[in-house]
Design a protein around this motif. Structure first.
Motif, PDB file in Angstrom:
ATOM      1  N   TYR A 157       0.799  -9.654  -4.394  1.00 56.20           N
ATOM      2  CA  TYR A 157       0.842  -8.189  -4.454  1.00 56.20           C
ATOM      3  C   TYR A 157       1.897  -7.699  -5.446  1.00 56.20           C
ATOM      4  O   TYR A 157       2.031  -6.513  -5.703  1.00 56.20           O
ATOM      5  N   PHE A 205       0.355  -4.438   7.309  1.00 51.94           N
ATOM      6  CA  PHE A 205       1.535  -5.232   7.657  1.00 51.94           C
ATOM      7  C   PHE A 205       1.464  -5.731   9.102  1.00 51.94           C
ATOM      8  O   PHE A 205       0.789  -5.128   9.945  1.00 51.94           O
ATOM      9  N   ALA A 231       4.099  -1.284  10.150  1.00 50.37           N
ATOM     10  CA  ALA A 231       5.028  -0.637   9.205  1.00 50.37           C
ATOM     11  C   ALA A 231       4.709   0.850   9.029  1.00 50.37           C
ATOM     12  O   ALA A 231       4.735   1.378   7.921  1.00 50.37           O
ATOM     13  N   PHE A 279       5.487   4.839   9.307  1.00 46.37           N
ATOM     14  CA  PHE A 279       6.720   5.614   9.149  1.00 46.37           C
ATOM     15  C   PHE A 279       6.949   6.449  10.412  1.00 46.37           C
ATOM     16  O   PHE A 279       6.180   7.373  10.700  1.00 46.37           O
ATOM     17  N   GLN A 308       8.868  -1.273   6.363  1.00 45.59           N
ATOM     18  CA  GLN A 308       8.465   0.058   5.881  1.00 45.59           C
ATOM     19  C   GLN A 308       8.811   0.248   4.404  1.00 45.59           C
ATOM     20  O   GLN A 308       8.147   1.008   3.700  1.00 45.59           O
ATOM     21  N   ASP A 353       8.648  -2.197   2.146  1.00 47.30           N
ATOM     22  CA  ASP A 353       7.532  -2.859   1.450  1.00 47.30           C
ATOM     23  C   ASP A 353       6.288  -1.975   1.488  1.00 47.30           C
ATOM     24  O   ASP A 353       5.542  -1.896   0.512  1.00 47.30           O
ATOM     25  N   ALA A 354       6.080  -1.320   2.647  1.00 45.60           N
ATOM     26  CA  ALA A 354       4.911  -0.433   2.770  1.00 45.60           C
ATOM     27  C   ALA A 354       4.987   0.696   1.747  1.00 45.60           C
ATOM     28  O   ALA A 354       3.970   1.069   1.155  1.00 45.60           O
ATOM     29  N   LEU A 355       6.190   1.225   1.529  1.00 45.40           N
ATOM     30  CA  LEU A 355       6.347   2.283   0.519  1.00 45.40           C
ATOM     31  C   LEU A 355       5.903   1.797  -0.849  1.00 45.40           C
ATOM     32  O   LEU A 355       5.208   2.501  -1.584  1.00 45.40           O
ATOM     33  N   LYS A 356       6.316   0.548  -1.176  1.00 43.15           N
ATOM     34  CA  LYS A 356       5.932  -0.011  -2.482  1.00 43.15           C
ATOM     35  C   LYS A 356       4.418  -0.136  -2.587  1.00 43.15           C
ATOM     36  O   LYS A 356       3.841   0.162  -3.624  1.00 43.15           O
ATOM     37  N   THR A 357       3.778  -0.572  -1.489  1.00 42.64           N
ATOM     38  CA  THR A 357       2.327  -0.746  -1.549  1.00 42.64           C
ATOM     39  C   THR A 357       1.604   0.610  -1.618  1.00 42.64           C
ATOM     40  O   THR A 357       0.443   0.663  -1.984  1.00 42.64           O
ATOM     41  N   LEU A 358       2.316   1.673  -1.248  1.00 41.98           N
ATOM     42  CA  LEU A 358       1.719   3.009  -1.320  1.00 41.98           C
ATOM     43  C   LEU A 358       2.159   3.750  -2.582  1.00 41.98           C
ATOM     44  O   LEU A 358       2.156   4.985  -2.635  1.00 41.98           O
ATOM     45  N   THR A 406       4.967   4.333  -3.860  1.00 46.14           N
ATOM     46  CA  THR A 406       6.068   5.272  -3.721  1.00 46.14           C
ATOM     47  C   THR A 406       7.379   4.560  -4.008  1.00 46.14           C
ATOM     48  O   THR A 406       7.686   3.556  -3.365  1.00 46.14           O
TER      49      THR A 406
END
Lengths: 233, 255
Positions: free
Chosen positions: A49, A76, A80, A82, B126, B128-133, B135
């Motif tokens: 990724y 995830f 994950a 928010f 979270q 990592d999730a930001l990066k995948t979105l 952001t």
């Protein structure tokens, strides 16, 4: 999207996590990556990724070394989500953060696709169950219409009934939307149910690979012991 | 030999962290002027920390002013200089105690919460999730926190100055028997704009220190509950030390 990985190596400080990984992720197929905890499965998908860098080797995305990661999405391990945002804002995060307001219909449609009731639209992640969180995370991952989705242990922490429901859902979604899927799991039942091809990683290298429907017929001793939970003599 | 190796190890770690921190600050400025500026997110964060910090700021101000008046009286009454109390209270508060005490209190109140929140986001993937979105976490997490605190601290210090002077006034008039009009006149006459502004400049610097250190400690925390705990402790300890040491240099600047 087809992804080819050759001789990939990755270490953290002096700890060599991935020693020599070569594998192929076929377009519109579901590839399963199996292995014990700490064998580097999550690291591997984060490298694909481009969330992590790697030490040596190469990765080709449809034959090219560069890729627009906007085509990728990830579910995830623990969702994950928010915590400070509502379920709808989590699902439509990219639009929400850019002050776009017309996402309600798309969110409701996705919630319907993943089997979520619209009553949780304005709730917060702390107010819903673990199974629901996984569904919300899946809806968020699908929001941007990805070509490839990474699923990091999608059934972790769920009871067998909910695990099975999530597996059914994943299978339905990736077939319906023709998405290439890469799933990390420990769960052999999930692998057989949702996968086309599997790779088994141990000690930083691929120890076994094949067709998911023939997992139980493997001749590889390491993989056999992983499946049965018995230690190798 | 092992002892020397250990010292070398510690020094290498120290300098690599320092380098990482300097890079982190440079990235903050780089992304501050990038086109992705989430105005709503920034404003929301500013209001959150502003409203939640008002009570602690007010308490810091009132008790500091009251104690300052009492302690000044103890000293000045020994050589009949009680009339200097309003001047000392206002000068000490605006130039020194206002920014430093507010900085330390906000570091404990807001800095720790920034570090804990971001470290938890890191532990729960979270970030990592930001990066995948798509952001950038500098734009989404760091910029609102640093901007909000850097802009809010001067307002907090102004409040502490005002409430502190009022605390000194209450104690001086009702406990020590000062004339109320004379106390306020002495305070206003003695205070110069330069005194106030020197405290405000300190507040800007302290606000930046607290927020950038707390974001850094949160983003580069170790995993697990221990990592979140260490990030929070480090954020408060490092910010406090930097506040106290930079305070000396800023005071030298305005001396």
């Amino acid at each position: 999207m087809k992804i080819e990985i050759k001789n990939l190596k990755k270490s953290f400080n002096e700890n060599l996590v991935l020693k020599n990984i070569s594998l192929t992720i076929e377009k519109n197929k579901s590839t399963i990556i199996l292995g014990q905890s700490g064998c580097g499965k999550s690291v591997l998908i984060k490298i694909i990724y481009q969330l992590f860098s790697f030490d040596s080797g190469f990765i080709l995305y449809d034959g090219k070394s560069e890729v627009d990661i906007d085509k990728f999405s990830m579910l995830f391990q623990y969702g994950a989500l928010f915590d400070s945002l509502k379920i709808s804002e989590n699902i439509a995060f990219t639009d929400f953060i850019n002050n776009k307001t017309n996402y309600e219909r798309k969110v409701l449609s996705l919630m319907n696709d993943v089997g979520l009731d619209k009553s949780i639209f304005n709730r917060f992640p702390s107010e819903i169950s673990g199974g629901m969180k996984k569904r919300v995370a899946l809806a968020r991952a699908l929001y941007k219409n990805p070509k490839l989705i990474f699923l990091d242990e999608p059934t972790t922490g769920l009871d067998p009934i909910n695990s099975d429901k999530i597996n059914e859902l994943i299978l339905k979604v990736i077939r319906k939307r023709k998405i290439t899927a890469v799933t990390i799991t420990h769960d052999i039942k999930s692998a057989i149910k949702t996968g086309d091809h599997y790779y088994f990683i141990d000690k930083g290298i691929i120890q076994d690979k094949g067709d998911c429907k023939k997992i139980l017929k493997t001749k590889n001793k390491l993989f056999k012991s992983f499946i049965t939970g018995a230690s190798i003599k | 030999m092992k002892f020397i190796e250990r010292i070398g190890e510690v020094l290498i770690k120290l300098f690599s962290n320092l380098g990482k921190f300097i890079l982190f600050i440079s990235f903050f400025f780089k992304y501050l002027f990038s086109p992705k500026f989430y105005f709503k997110n920034n404003l929301q964060y500013f209001l959150t920390i502003f409203i939640s910090s008002i009570p602690i700021v007010a308490l810091t101000g009132i008790f500091s002013g009251m104690v300052l008046a009492l302690q000044s009286y103890t000293g000045f009454s020994r050589f009949s200089a009680e009339s200097a109390i309003p001047n000392i209270v206002v000068l000490t508060l605006t130039r020194e105690l206002g920014p430093v005490l507010t900085g330390l209190m906000i570091s404990a109140r807001v800095g720790s919460s920034i570090a804990a929140e971001i470290a938890t986001m890191r532990v729960t993937e979270q970030i990592d999730a930001l990066k995948t979105l798509n952001t950038n976490y500098y734009n989404y997490l760091v910029t609102p926190r640093v901007l909000s605190l850097t802009l809010a601290l001067p307002i907090f210090v102004t409040l502490v100055d005002f409430i502190g002077v009022m605390g000194g006034y209450i104690v001086s008039v009702h406990r020590l028997g000062f004339n109320d009009n004379l106390y306020l006149l002495n305070t206003i006459d003695f205070l110069s704009l330069g005194d106030y502004l020197s405290g405000i400049l300190k507040a800007f610097v302290f606000g930046f220190i607290i927020s950038i250190v707390s974001c850094y400690c949160g983003l580069f925390s170790d995993k697990g509950a221990f990592g979140v705990g260490s990030a929070t402790t480090n954020a408060v300890v490092i910010s406090s030390i930097l506040i106290l040491s930079s305070n000396y240099f800023l005071t030298e600047l305005f001396f």
